[in-house]
Each structure stands twice: as structure tokens, then as C-alpha cells.
Design a protein around this motif. Structure first.
Motif, PDB file in Angstrom:
ATOM      1  N   CYS A 269      10.607  50.782  43.026  1.00  0.00           N
ATOM      2  CA  CYS A 269      10.204  50.218  44.315  1.00  0.00           C
ATOM      3  C   CYS A 269      10.514  48.724  44.427  1.00  0.00           C
ATOM      4  N   GLY A 270      10.490  48.019  43.310  1.00  0.00           N
ATOM      5  CA  GLY A 270      10.708  46.581  43.349  1.00  0.00           C
ATOM      6  C   GLY A 270      12.062  46.188  43.902  1.00  0.00           C
ATOM      7  N   SER A 287      -3.153  50.534  43.967  1.00  0.00           N
ATOM      8  CA  SER A 287      -3.732  51.088  42.735  1.00  0.00           C
ATOM      9  C   SER A 287      -3.018  50.551  41.493  1.00  0.00           C
ATOM     10  N   TRP A 288      -1.770  50.146  41.633  1.00  0.00           N
ATOM     11  CA  TRP A 288      -1.031  49.594  40.491  1.00  0.00           C
ATOM     12  C   TRP A 288      -1.522  48.198  40.121  1.00  0.00           C
ATOM     13  N   TRP A 289      -2.079  47.466  41.117  1.00  0.00           N
ATOM     14  CA  TRP A 289      -2.456  46.083  40.871  1.00  0.00           C
ATOM     15  C   TRP A 289      -3.543  45.938  39.805  1.00  0.00           C
ATOM     16  N   GLY A 290      -4.296  46.976  39.568  1.00  0.00           N
ATOM     17  CA  GLY A 290      -5.347  46.893  38.557  1.00  0.00           C
ATOM     18  C   GLY A 290      -4.929  47.418  37.195  1.00  0.00           C
ATOM     19  N   PRO A 297       6.338  44.674  33.984  1.00  0.00           N
ATOM     20  CA  PRO A 297       5.493  44.501  35.173  1.00  0.00           C
ATOM     21  C   PRO A 297       4.943  45.828  35.678  1.00  0.00           C
ATOM     22  N   VAL A 298       3.700  45.803  36.116  1.00  0.00           N
ATOM     23  CA  VAL A 298       3.038  47.038  36.567  1.00  0.00           C
ATOM     24  C   VAL A 298       3.314  47.331  38.033  1.00  0.00           C
ATOM     25  N   ALA A 299       3.802  46.332  38.768  1.00  0.00           N
ATOM     26  CA  ALA A 299       4.074  46.510  40.198  1.00  0.00           C
ATOM     27  C   ALA A 299       4.987  45.389  40.658  1.00  0.00           C
ATOM     28  N   PRO A 300       5.706  45.605  41.761  1.00  0.00           N
ATOM     29  CA  PRO A 300       6.481  44.498  42.335  1.00  0.00           C
ATOM     30  C   PRO A 300       5.567  43.324  42.661  1.00  0.00           C
ATOM     31  N   TYR A 301       6.136  42.135  42.707  1.00  0.00           N
ATOM     32  CA  TYR A 301       5.338  40.942  42.980  1.00  0.00           C
ATOM     33  C   TYR A 301       5.156  40.753  44.483  1.00  0.00           C
TER      34      TYR A 301
END
Length: 390
Positions: A269-270, A287-290, A297-301
């Protein structure tokens, strides 16, 4: 509103329904399998998030390679500059606030030099592997029929029964064989083997050719700084046919489908230019932010939520804006004060940079402190800043 500050545009509506196209392209097939919405969205370039400058440079390098291959011996720098000028003019019109132009400054000195080195390596390899001009057999050797397979550079190849259409970089008839070459300015092998996504694109071209002319002998090539043959045999043929048939059954031509049903959120997705309008990403990312990870990286910035105002209103040197994000966290964004948000208004930021050490003690988390990226420092500008609709 703060005097002199700019109001960001209203966040675009989420995609709701997309229509399945009549034809698919081999070049986008890998992304289509990974996340169908990334290819079915139907958005124009100006409606997408701006590309990463390094990705835009890759497009320039590939087009330069293609032009050099079509035109024969030419000054590499001259052709590159012509392509660069055209690309920068288009980027300036499509994404005027993205900081993509001039591209040389946007990508930074190191990436620019590496891109130049890749281009020169390709040109050197092309000279080493240059072959005499190869022509298709004379018309009388083909009989009275018109050949269904076009030969030459970037000739359109279309097979309606497979719902595939594309333009291979080069198709040649050499004796009883047809050779297909895909030109690449970057890396073509992984671990000594041809890149799988690039190979799969060529396998689809081979499937198209064999459908047009059953019994045809096909050879496939990736041509970067080196010329690498891509294997094409019964295992690859069976795998390609199975994947293609599965996709065509899932996506009948012309049918409208819900965008949420064909979105497959994940690590990819990033790099997606339509994630700001993707219902799957916008619902899953929170939900990825936690989460935490030791791999990356756990999620795009990206982050979105309710604007709370300046973090330290009494301190003019502190330009951080506080945000109560969708996950309930307090997030600080340095440099966001250049945009004006009304009290309680929701804001969306896509393409930020962490303003804290990442990873921390070997562990990756989604940051709580971000900064607006600057092309002179990061080699990338902010992709998108939006506000909620009133």
C-alpha cells in the motif's frame, strides 16, 4: 484561519464502484493479482497521489532506454535530457505542489548519480549486445496469409480471446523462432535468476504469441545492462494459463464491482498512488498503527484525524501541529502549520516522514511524531494534504 496560510483541498471521496475493463495489460498483471483495485480504479494521473521522485526518475530512464533502442546510436545525454524535459513539464502540470521539479533536486544527488550510472551501464551493455538488423521473413515465405504477429519495436499485440493487449519493447522473427525482448534500465535479476514479476510479464506475452500462432517457438529476454534469457517451458506455460484463467473468471468484462471487494491492503500500500481513495486501506491502516515489527515499517507514513491546533502556541519556534488520530493517539506533525485547518476539522496527511528514530531498539512502530518531508533533505515531497468536507 491563520492569515496568509493556505487551506488544503477537500479530501476526495472514497472509491465505491469500479468497472472491469475489456482488456488487461501484461505490464500491470503482477500488481493486478496482488491488489486488483490498484489497476481497476480508473483514476486519471492528476487524481492520484504524486509519485515518489525516484520512481519518476525510473520512468525517465526507461523511456530513454526505449528511445535509444528505437533510434539506434545516439548521444545518451541528449536523449535523456529530451525525455527529462517532457516528463518534468507533465509533472509540473499534474502535481504542481509536489516538489517533483526539477527532478534532479527532488531525488537528491546520490539517487541522481545512481540513475545516470544505470543508464550508462545499459547503453554500454546495448552496444556490446548489439546484433545485426533482423527482419521478418519475406511475404512469400509466409504464404498468402497476413501474419498475426507484428514485428518491430513497441508494436501493439492484442489477443481478444485472452483479453490481453500490450506493447512489448521488441518482437523479432529469427528463423523459426519469435524473440520478445523487454528493455529495463534497472535490476533484472534477483539472486542470479530473472526477476519473477518481470518474467511473468514476458510469460504473458509468450502466451499471447502462442495463441495467435499455435506451435510457435518463443524465446524471451530481459535486456538491462546485461541480456538475460527468461525460461519458457511447460511449467511456466501451465502456471501462466492457470493464473490468467483464474483472473478472467473473477473479473468478467464490463461488470461493475465494489471497490472495497477488490481492494487487498498489505505492505504494498505504501507505493500505491490511489491509497488515499481506497476503502480497504483507509479502514485497515488504522489497525496497523498500533502494531510493532522487527522486520520493517508496520504501515505507510500516513496519518489522519482531528486537528487540535498548534502544539505550543506560545512558542513561535515550535511549528508542530497536534492531531488526535483515528486510532486515538496524539500525533505531532512538524511543518504542518503552513496549512490552515479550522478547529475540530479532520485532516489527512499522506507521505510524511518520521520525526523520531526508526527503528527504536530494533523495533518498528508507527510514529507519533512526523515531519513534512522536504525534497532537498528527503528526496521526496509531501504526497497529499487534505481537509474534511464542511
Amino acid at each position: 484561519m491563520t492569515p496568509g496560510s493556505a487551506r488544503p483541498p477537500v479530501v476526495p471521496e472514497l472509491l465505491t464502484t469500479v468497472r472491469i475493463p475489456e482488456r488487461f495489460s501484461p505490464s500491470g498483471f503482477h500488481a493486478l493479482e496482488r491488489c486488483p483495485l490498484s489497476q481497476l480504479h480508473g483514476l486519471g494521473e492528476a487524481e492520484r497521489l504524486p509519485p515518489n521522485p525516484a520512481a519518476l526518475l525510473g520512468t525517465v530512464l526507461h523511456e530513454t532506454v526505449a528511445r535509444l533502442a528505437r533510434a539506434g546510436p545516439h548521444d545518451v545525454t541528449e536523449v535523456f535530457n529530451e525525455v527529462l524535459q517532457t516528463t518534468e513539464e507533465a509533472a509540473r502540470m499534474l502535481w504542481p505542489q509536489a516538489g517533483l521539479v526539477p527532478l534532479r533536486r527532488a531525488v537528491g544527488r546520490t539517487v541522481w548519480r545512481k540513475g545516470q550510472a544505470r543508464l550508462l551501464a545499459w547503453a554500454s551493455g546495448a552496444a556490446r549486445h548489439a546484433s545485426p538488423s533482423r527482419r521478418a521473413p519475406p511475404r512469400d515465405l509466409l504464404g498468402d496469409r497476413d501474419p498475426r504477429i507484428p514485428t518491430g519495436r513497441e508494436r501493439r499485440l492484442e489477443v481478444p480471446e485472452l483479453r490481453l493487449t500490450g506493447r512489448p519493447d521488441l518482437i523479432e522473427r529469427i528463423g523459426a523462432e519469435v524473440h520478445v525482448t523487454d528493455l529495463k534500465s534497472g535490476v533484472t535479476t534477483r539472486g542470479g535468476r530473472p526477476s519473477l514479476p518481470l518474467s511473468q510479464q514476458l510469460w504473458l506475452y509468450a502466451t499471447m504469441l502462442e495463441t495467435l500462432e499455435p506451435g510457435l517457438r518463443v524465446r524471451l529476454w530481459l535486456h538491462g545492462s546485461d541480456r538475460v534469457e527468461v525460461p519458457w517451458g511447460e511449467p511456466e506455460r501451465a502456471d501462466t494459463r492457470a493464473r490468467l484463467e483464474d483472473l478472467l473468471v473473477r473479473f468478467p468484462s464490463g461488470r461493475p464491482v465494489e471497490a472495497a471487494a477488490v481492494a487487498v491492503p498489505g505492505p504494498h500500500c505504501g507505493a500505491c498512488p490511489v491509497r488515499h481513495r481506497c476503502p480497504g486501506y483507509r479502514s485497515r491502516a488504522v489497525s496497523w498503527w498500533g502494531q510493532t515489527s522487527v522486520e520493517g515499517p508496520v504501515a505507510p507514513y500516513d496519518v489522519w484525524g482531528e486537528v487540535r491546533g498548534r502544539h505550543s502556541p506560545a512558542d513561535p519556534t515550535d511549528d508542530r501541529t497536534a492531531l488526535r488520530d483515528e486510532a486515538g493517539r496524539t500525533v505531532l506533525i512538524s511543518g504542518a502549520a503552513r496549512w490552515s485547518f479550522l478547529p475540530g476539522e479532520r485532516a489527512w496527511f499522506f507521505g510524511l516522514r518520521p520525526d523520531e528514530t526508526m527503528p527504536m531498539h530494533g523495533k518498528w512502530v508507527h510514529p507519533r511524531s512526523f515531519r513534512i518531508p522536504h525534497v532537498d533533505v528527503d528526496g521526496v515531497g509531501i504526497q497529499g494534504v487534505y481537509r474534511s468536507r464542511q
